[in-house]
Scaffold this motif. Structure first.
Motif, PDB file in Angstrom:
ATOM      1  N   CYS A  49       0.837  -1.199   0.000  1.00 28.15           N
ATOM      2  CA  CYS A  49       0.000   0.000   0.000  1.00 28.15           C
ATOM      3  C   CYS A  49       0.874   1.251   0.000  1.00 28.15           C
ATOM      4  O   CYS A  49       1.790   1.365   0.822  1.00 28.15           O
ATOM      5  CB  CYS A  49      -0.913   0.023   1.223  1.00 28.15           C
ATOM      6  SG  CYS A  49      -2.139  -1.295   1.263  1.00 28.15           S
ATOM      7  N   VAL A  50       0.606   2.163  -0.938  1.00 25.93           N
ATOM      8  CA  VAL A  50       1.309   3.442  -0.990  1.00 25.93           C
ATOM      9  C   VAL A  50       0.288   4.548  -1.222  1.00 25.93           C
ATOM     10  O   VAL A  50      -0.817   4.298  -1.711  1.00 25.93           O
ATOM     11  CB  VAL A  50       2.375   3.472  -2.113  1.00 25.93           C
ATOM     12  CG1 VAL A  50       3.475   2.450  -1.858  1.00 25.93           C
ATOM     13  CG2 VAL A  50       1.732   3.231  -3.482  1.00 25.93           C
ATOM     14  N   ILE A  51       0.682   5.778  -0.882  1.00 30.86           N
ATOM     15  CA  ILE A  51      -0.173   6.937  -1.159  1.00 30.86           C
ATOM     16  C   ILE A  51       0.184   7.469  -2.535  1.00 30.86           C
ATOM     17  O   ILE A  51       1.309   7.911  -2.774  1.00 30.86           O
ATOM     18  CB  ILE A  51       0.032   8.050  -0.106  1.00 30.86           C
ATOM     19  CG1 ILE A  51      -0.173   7.511   1.311  1.00 30.86           C
ATOM     20  CG2 ILE A  51      -0.906   9.218  -0.393  1.00 30.86           C
ATOM     21  CD1 ILE A  51      -1.569   7.019   1.590  1.00 30.86           C
ATOM     22  N   SER A  52      -0.737   7.410  -3.451  1.00 34.70           N
ATOM     23  CA  SER A  52      -0.483   7.883  -4.815  1.00 34.70           C
ATOM     24  C   SER A  52      -1.804   8.231  -5.487  1.00 34.70           C
ATOM     25  O   SER A  52      -2.809   7.554  -5.279  1.00 34.70           O
ATOM     26  CB  SER A  52       0.247   6.804  -5.632  1.00 34.70           C
ATOM     27  OG  SER A  52       0.394   7.209  -6.975  1.00 34.70           O
ATOM     28  N   THR A  53      -1.772   9.298  -6.277  1.00 33.52           N
ATOM     29  CA  THR A  53      -2.946   9.645  -7.089  1.00 33.52           C
ATOM     30  C   THR A  53      -2.694   9.126  -8.499  1.00 33.52           C
ATOM     31  O   THR A  53      -2.159   9.822  -9.361  1.00 33.52           O
ATOM     32  CB  THR A  53      -3.174  11.161  -7.113  1.00 33.52           C
ATOM     33  OG1 THR A  53      -3.143  11.667  -5.777  1.00 33.52           O
ATOM     34  CG2 THR A  53      -4.514  11.500  -7.744  1.00 33.52           C
ATOM     35  N   THR A  54      -3.018   7.875  -8.723  1.00 31.98           N
ATOM     36  CA  THR A  54      -2.839   7.236 -10.022  1.00 31.98           C
ATOM     37  C   THR A  54      -4.143   6.555 -10.397  1.00 31.98           C
ATOM     38  O   THR A  54      -4.702   5.803  -9.597  1.00 31.98           O
ATOM     39  CB  THR A  54      -1.685   6.212  -9.984  1.00 31.98           C
ATOM     40  OG1 THR A  54      -0.486   6.871  -9.577  1.00 31.98           O
ATOM     41  CG2 THR A  54      -1.466   5.587 -11.350  1.00 31.98           C
ATOM     42  N   ARG A  55      -4.626   6.840 -11.589  1.00 37.34           N
ATOM     43  CA  ARG A  55      -5.953   6.358 -11.992  1.00 37.34           C
ATOM     44  C   ARG A  55      -5.934   5.811 -13.422  1.00 37.34           C
ATOM     45  O   ARG A  55      -5.159   6.242 -14.265  1.00 37.34           O
ATOM     46  CB  ARG A  55      -6.980   7.494 -11.967  1.00 37.34           C
ATOM     47  CG  ARG A  55      -7.098   8.250 -10.664  1.00 37.34           C
ATOM     48  CD  ARG A  55      -8.219   7.735  -9.806  1.00 37.34           C
ATOM     49  NE  ARG A  55      -8.554   8.682  -8.770  1.00 37.34           N
ATOM     50  CZ  ARG A  55      -7.875   8.850  -7.633  1.00 37.34           C
ATOM     51  NH1 ARG A  55      -6.808   8.115  -7.417  1.00 37.34           N
ATOM     52  NH2 ARG A  55      -8.251   9.744  -6.733  1.00 37.34           N
ATOM     53  N   TYR A  56      -6.845   4.885 -13.662  1.00 31.63           N
ATOM     54  CA  TYR A  56      -7.176   4.489 -15.035  1.00 31.63           C
ATOM     55  C   TYR A  56      -8.288   5.408 -15.543  1.00 31.63           C
ATOM     56  O   TYR A  56      -9.193   5.795 -14.793  1.00 31.63           O
ATOM     57  CB  TYR A  56      -7.708   3.056 -15.073  1.00 31.63           C
ATOM     58  CG  TYR A  56      -6.682   1.970 -14.881  1.00 31.63           C
ATOM     59  CD1 TYR A  56      -5.666   1.768 -15.810  1.00 31.63           C
ATOM     60  CD2 TYR A  56      -6.752   1.116 -13.777  1.00 31.63           C
ATOM     61  CE1 TYR A  56      -4.740   0.749 -15.642  1.00 31.63           C
ATOM     62  CE2 TYR A  56      -5.833   0.095 -13.605  1.00 31.63           C
ATOM     63  CZ  TYR A  56      -4.822  -0.084 -14.540  1.00 31.63           C
ATOM     64  OH  TYR A  56      -3.918  -1.092 -14.374  1.00 31.63           O
ATOM     65  N   VAL A  57      -8.222   5.729 -16.822  1.00 29.67           N
ATOM     66  CA  VAL A  57      -9.319   6.429 -17.492  1.00 29.67           C
ATOM     67  C   VAL A  57      -9.704   5.610 -18.719  1.00 29.67           C
ATOM     68  O   VAL A  57      -8.865   5.384 -19.593  1.00 29.67           O
ATOM     69  CB  VAL A  57      -8.922   7.853 -17.943  1.00 29.67           C
ATOM     70  CG1 VAL A  57     -10.132   8.575 -18.534  1.00 29.67           C
ATOM     71  CG2 VAL A  57      -8.352   8.647 -16.791  1.00 29.67           C
ATOM     72  N   PRO A  58     -10.936   5.138 -18.804  1.00 26.01           N
ATOM     73  CA  PRO A  58     -11.345   4.389 -20.007  1.00 26.01           C
ATOM     74  C   PRO A  58     -11.116   5.236 -21.251  1.00 26.01           C
ATOM     75  O   PRO A  58     -11.316   6.453 -21.236  1.00 26.01           O
ATOM     76  CB  PRO A  58     -12.834   4.123 -19.775  1.00 26.01           C
ATOM     77  CG  PRO A  58     -13.024   4.236 -18.299  1.00 26.01           C
ATOM     78  CD  PRO A  58     -12.039   5.273 -17.839  1.00 26.01           C
ATOM     79  N   ALA A  59     -10.673   4.587 -22.325  1.00 29.74           N
ATOM     80  CA  ALA A  59     -10.424   5.280 -23.593  1.00 29.74           C
ATOM     81  C   ALA A  59     -11.254   4.609 -24.676  1.00 29.74           C
ATOM     82  O   ALA A  59     -10.939   3.502 -25.109  1.00 29.74           O
ATOM     83  CB  ALA A  59      -8.941   5.229 -23.939  1.00 29.74           C
ATOM     84  N   TYR A  60     -12.323   5.268 -25.073  1.00 28.81           N
ATOM     85  CA  TYR A  60     -13.167   4.763 -26.157  1.00 28.81           C
ATOM     86  C   TYR A  60     -13.984   5.918 -26.707  1.00 28.81           C
ATOM     87  O   TYR A  60     -14.001   7.026 -26.131  1.00 28.81           O
ATOM     88  CB  TYR A  60     -14.069   3.612 -25.685  1.00 28.81           C
ATOM     89  CG  TYR A  60     -15.051   3.971 -24.595  1.00 28.81           C
ATOM     90  CD1 TYR A  60     -16.386   4.249 -24.886  1.00 28.81           C
ATOM     91  CD2 TYR A  60     -14.657   4.023 -23.257  1.00 28.81           C
ATOM     92  CE1 TYR A  60     -17.292   4.580 -23.895  1.00 28.81           C
ATOM     93  CE2 TYR A  60     -15.556   4.350 -22.254  1.00 28.81           C
ATOM     94  CZ  TYR A  60     -16.874   4.627 -22.576  1.00 28.81           C
ATOM     95  OH  TYR A  60     -17.764   4.958 -21.587  1.00 28.81           O
TER      96      TYR A  60
END
Length: 668
Positions: free
Chosen positions: A575-586
């Motif tokens: 577990c780490v503190i990070s602002t990392t996200r997936y964004v759907p691409a379509y």
């Protein structure tokens, strides 16, 4: 839809019956017989893609397999019968040009087999199956006849009702020998033939555009998952989100005439690798929390197919969806794109060009920061020049999406070319690791890292000593090149395996398709290797340890803003503190509801959406290979065999020979 195999079926000559029978004494089963008859060689298909207007790409013309004798194009001045044409690397462009202008020749093309050649790049003037202005319809300016890619032929945007296959290097020699054997044969009833099964589900169902095939579920939308991250992490629970954002972006997908051979080493992966190395360098800088501006990085996918990733990202920003939580469109002060930078090296000089949008104070500040960064790297012999003022605007890039959305966007694209692409193999299977230079990528990464630090610190702490401390890891750049642009070591490299368990070894940067309902937290099985690696790499490099850094993800990441990295590798993760996200691409013209994709009507508030072709890929499956009998030289006989294959058969009294083989097996 993985890479399929080409099969070479060597049916024994009746005149060699005695030796064949002797060999069969050691065979114990039909699979043993099949192994003795087939030589497996891998290759890469051109597949059928669909949009709202029709189709492009390749497919068998009907529902069944195609069989035809192999001939070399250099000797095929005229074709008297349907033939499988073996084309060398330097003949591809002239061959497909001839097809469009010579209908009698085209009518006898049963299939095409393209050779691989190691040294072709070194002696070639270039090959690009893309257009001369890729995605010109999305340009934020009027001059769409400009030729950014003058060598582009546009052949990948046409439809071909015959199968086309690129051979691997190892299989090229085998097919060449088969073609030469045909040329030397004096017997009309003996021939080596190619057998293709590239049957598309859309062909079988008669669905010939993307809206229809989506309704009939014979295709899937092109797309995938973009990834964004911030440095330092954003406190998304805070109501005070007022820091201006410096948004830096790169693309992760490429395209090619051959679906599974889309490396895109210079365009765009050199920019992606450069940005990853810059992020790594910045992650080691102290005092990031004191920066006056927020650094945000995003890696788009689907850009080769109408800027799917960047357009969907902007759409999600408008919706303020969970995928972009923590970001505010109004706070984006500057958008910087790292484009093709892998060829910016010549005689010891690393040269790059800045392509800018509208003049603004933010753009001017960015140009000053680039000059400051360049001056701090004098020993690296880096030169940054403004692009030619006579250019019609910025080159094809994700920044076009931002400018079409808001023409006042302050933006800049860093490239290794001025007025025309320096990449002679743009959107070609030949844009591989040999087409780029690691020194250019390291130089671009150093320039970008220091420029971003200068901008984010508002020049207040960007002293000479502070900049000197920002150093790019050369070994990381070289490792990323080996992991993402080559099969050796490929995705089995230690860096990738540190974060994920890859599904394949050889990298391929074709966008792929969306498999199920899009989500900002998709199941790992629905996300390709590249996006999963980027997510984990970015979450790790941009993170700060959680309060209990030793806790595994199996206990749950309870801290606010905590995410789990490396979970695939050991089943536990950290577990780490990070602002990392997936964004759907379509496509913004698509909606997924009740398990079905539907095409939405055009919306005047989305001008790029109104131009969106809505790209889909036809479903296609491989079930296997079946043994069958062909009488004499009946090349035009169609036989249903599942799987994509090319089979070389030596015809001579096949029925009799097969009977001998069967009898020998029974005797054992």
């Amino acid at each position: 839809m993985a890479i399929k195999f080409l099969y070479l079926l060597l049916l024994f000559n009746f005149h060699l019956r005695l030796s064949v029978s002797g060999q069969l004494n050691s065979m114990e089963s039909v699979p043993d017989l099949q192994k003795s008859m087939y030589k497996f060689i891998d290759g890469y298909p051109c597949v059928r893609l669909l949009n709202l207007s029709g189709v492009i790409g390749c497919s068998n013309p009907g529902r069944e397999m195609v069989v035809a004798p192999i001939v070399r194009y250099k000797n095929a001045i005229a074709l008297s019968q349907p033939s499988a044409v073996l084309v060398s690397s330097d003949e591809i462009q002239s061959f497909f040009t001839r097809i469009w202008h010579d209908s009698s020749f085209a009518g006898n093309i049963a299939g095409v087999i393209v050779e691989s050649e190691n040294e072709f790049q070194n002696k070639s003037k270039g090959f690009s199956p893309a257009g001369k202005f890729p995605l010109a319809e999305f340009a934020p300016y009027q001059n769409t006849s400009y030729e950014w890619n003058p060598i582009g032929s546009g052949i990948m945007w046409n439809a071909y009702d015959f199968p086309v296959f690129l051979l691997s290097e190892s299989s090229t020699l085998t097919l060449q020998e088969a073609a030469i054997k045909n040329e030397k044969s004096k017997k009309a009833y003996i021939a080596d033939v190619a057998e293709f099964d590239l049957v598309m589900q859309t062909t079988k169902a008669g669905t010939h555009d993307s809206e229809t095939c989506l309704k009939e579920e014979t295709c899937l939308p092109l797309g995938g998952y973009s990834v964004w991250s911030s440095l330092p992490p954003i406190n998304v629970s805070s109501s005070d989100q007022s820091k201006p954002i410096i948004l830096t972006m790169a693309s992760m997908d490429s395209a090619s005439f051959f679906r599974d051979k889309s490396l895109g080493a210079d365009s765009p992966l050199s920019g992606l690798i450069s940005l990853l190395a810059a992020i790594d360098a910045l992650s080691h800088v102290d005092g990031l929390d004191d920066l006056t501006k927020q650094l945000v990085f995003i890696f788009f996918t689907g850009e080769s197919w109408g800027y799917l990733g960047s357009r969907r990202f902007l759409y999600e920003l408008d919706l303020q969806s969970e995928a972009v939580r923590g970001l505010n469109n109004s706070l984006i002060e500057m958008a910087i794109e790292i484009g093709s930078v892998g060829k910016g090296f010549n005689q010891g000089i690393k040269r790059f060009y800045t392509h800018t949008a509208e003049v603004s104070s933010a753009t001017n500040e960015t140009l000053k920061a680039l000059k400051h960064a360049q001056d701090s790297l004098k020993s690296e012999h880096i030169i940054v020049s403004p692009a030619n003022a006579s250019n019609p605007g910025i080159p094809p890039s994700s920044l076009m999406s931002f400018l079409r959305k808001n023409s006042l966007t302050s933006g800049l694209v860093l490239e290794d070319f001025d007025s025309v692409f320096s990449n002679k193999f743009y959107h070609s299977h030949l844009d591989n690791i040999s087409n780029i230079n690691s020194s250019a990528i390291v130089a671009a990464a150093s320039l970008v890292a220091r420029t971003l630090y200068i901008l984010a610190s508002d020049n207040k702490s960007a002293s000479g000593s502070a900049l000197t401390g920002i150093s790019v890891n050369v070994s990381l750049v070289e490792e990323l090149m080996g992991c993402l642009l080559d099969c050796d070591p490929g995705l089995s490299c230690e860096l990738v395996k540190e974060y994920i368990s890859p599904n394949s070894t050889c990298p391929n940067h074709y966008a792929g398709v969306i498999l199920d309902e899009p989500s900002f937290e998709p199941p790992p099985g629905y996300v390709d290797d590249m996006s999963r690696f980027l997510w984990n790499f970015l979450a790790d490099r941009t993170s700060i340890p959680s309060e209990n850094a030793s806790s595994s993800c199996s206990q749950g990441c309870s801290n606010k803003g905590a995410v789990c990295v490396r979970e695939e590798t050991d089943g536990k993760g950290i577990c780490v503190i990070s602002t990392t996200r997936y964004v759907p691409a379509y496509s913004t013209r698509l909606k997924f509801e009740s398990g079905i994709w539907t095409v939405l009507p055009p919306n005047s508030s989305d001008p790029m959406g109104m131009l969106d072709p809505v790209w889909t890929e036809s479903n296609w499956n491989a079930i296997g290979l079946r043994v069958y009998t062909v009488q004499d030289a009946a090349y035009d006989r169609i036989v249903l065999v599942a799987g994509i294959s090319v089979t070389v058969l030596a015809y001579l009294a096949i029925v009799t020979t097969r009977a001998v083989l069967t009898k020998a097996l029974k005797r054992d």
